[in-house]
Design an enzyme around this catalytic site. Structure first.
Site, mmCIF file in Angstrom:
data_model
loop_
_atom_site.group_PDB
_atom_site.id
_atom_site.type_symbol
_atom_site.label_atom_id
_atom_site.label_comp_id
_atom_site.label_asym_id
_atom_site.label_seq_id
_atom_site.Cartn_x
_atom_site.Cartn_y
_atom_site.Cartn_z
ATOM 1 N N ARG A 141 3.020 36.135 130.589
ATOM 2 C CA ARG A 141 2.105 34.996 130.521
ATOM 3 C C ARG A 141 0.870 35.248 131.384
ATOM 4 O O ARG A 141 0.956 35.511 132.570
ATOM 5 C CB ARG A 141 2.792 33.740 131.017
ATOM 6 C CG ARG A 141 1.854 32.562 131.025
ATOM 7 C CD ARG A 141 2.565 31.333 131.548
ATOM 8 N NE ARG A 141 1.591 30.301 131.789
ATOM 9 C CZ ARG A 141 1.770 29.044 131.447
ATOM 10 N NH1 ARG A 141 2.861 28.667 130.859
ATOM 11 N NH2 ARG A 141 0.861 28.164 131.716
ATOM 12 N N ARG A 164 -3.824 31.759 126.686
ATOM 13 C CA ARG A 164 -2.563 32.161 127.312
ATOM 14 C C ARG A 164 -1.717 32.960 126.323
ATOM 15 O O ARG A 164 -1.758 32.719 125.104
ATOM 16 C CB ARG A 164 -1.803 30.970 127.868
ATOM 17 C CG ARG A 164 -1.189 30.003 126.914
ATOM 18 C CD ARG A 164 -2.053 28.821 126.506
ATOM 19 N NE ARG A 164 -2.951 28.267 127.482
ATOM 20 C CZ ARG A 164 -2.625 27.328 128.357
ATOM 21 N NH1 ARG A 164 -1.407 26.864 128.400
ATOM 22 N NH2 ARG A 164 -3.543 26.837 129.155
ATOM 23 N N ASP A 206 7.068 24.791 126.382
ATOM 24 C CA ASP A 206 7.168 23.479 127.026
ATOM 25 C C ASP A 206 8.432 22.759 126.589
ATOM 26 O O ASP A 206 8.788 22.774 125.404
ATOM 27 C CB ASP A 206 5.976 22.600 126.631
ATOM 28 C CG ASP A 206 4.663 23.097 127.215
ATOM 29 O OD1 ASP A 206 4.674 23.604 128.348
ATOM 30 O OD2 ASP A 206 3.630 22.979 126.532
ATOM 31 N N ASP A 229 3.053 29.871 126.057
ATOM 32 C CA ASP A 229 3.493 28.638 126.717
ATOM 33 C C ASP A 229 4.793 28.203 126.069
ATOM 34 O O ASP A 229 4.885 28.203 124.833
ATOM 35 C CB ASP A 229 2.489 27.523 126.425
ATOM 36 C CG ASP A 229 1.690 27.123 127.638
ATOM 37 O OD1 ASP A 229 1.873 27.717 128.701
ATOM 38 O OD2 ASP A 229 0.879 26.200 127.500
#
Ligand code: GSY
Length: 157
Positions: free
Chosen positions: A82, A91, A96, A94
């Protein structure tokens, strides 16, 4: 517990990263894949001047607690190198935690439901594909929220 994870990438070989990250997540003891959405090409949400994203959402069944699940997500992000030098900027990956059952969690490290998921087409469109009836605690049903993000460009990759 059924949990929903959101994945996004806009650097490198985005499709390969998404596929490998999902494989990695579901190879983790205590996590099994229930459903994976299609992959969507999505316009950057917060900072316009960056490459488009690929996003997906997965439903997993897990016996990990929320904090252990977050640790796994962060480890997968780290494994894919990352990179994020600018806030809201590009990025590599990610991951989440969007939802954890119907729980509301508010700790310094983890907020569930994810605090902005209800206003992001790159989350709601893939989530609607795999779980339209899901209730986002405090925000409403995914199917009811979908029209509110209809102006955000999202298409199947
Ligand atoms: O976790 C959110 C990263 N992110 C994204 C994203 O994943 N997709 C789109 N389309 N825009 C985004 N802006 C940010 S920050």
């Amino acid at each position: 517990m059924r949990a929903y994870l959101g994945l996004g990438t806009n650097l490198g070989d985005r499709a390969a990263t998404l596929a490998a990250a999902i494989d990695d997540l579901v190879a983790t003891p205590g996590i099994t894949l229930a459903r994976a959405s299609s992959v969507y090409e999505t316009a950057p949400q917060d900072l316009a001047d960056q490459p488009t994203f690929l996003n997906a959402v997965v439903a997993v069944d897990t016996d990990l607690d929320p904090s252990a699940l977050l640790t796994v997500c962060m480890a997968v992000e780290a494994r894919f190198g990352r990179e994020r030098t600018v806030r809201w900027g590009p990025r590599t990956l990610d991951v989440d935690v969007l939802l954890y059952g119907d729980r509301t969690i508010d700790t310094p490290d983890l907020q569930v439901p994810h605090p902005r998921m209800h206003e992001r087409a790159f989350v709601l469109v893939p989530l609607h594909e795999i779980a339209p009836e899901t209730e986002i605690p405090g925000r409403g049903r995914v199917a009811d929220l979908l029209p509110t993000v209809a102006d955000q460009p999202v298409r199947k990759a």
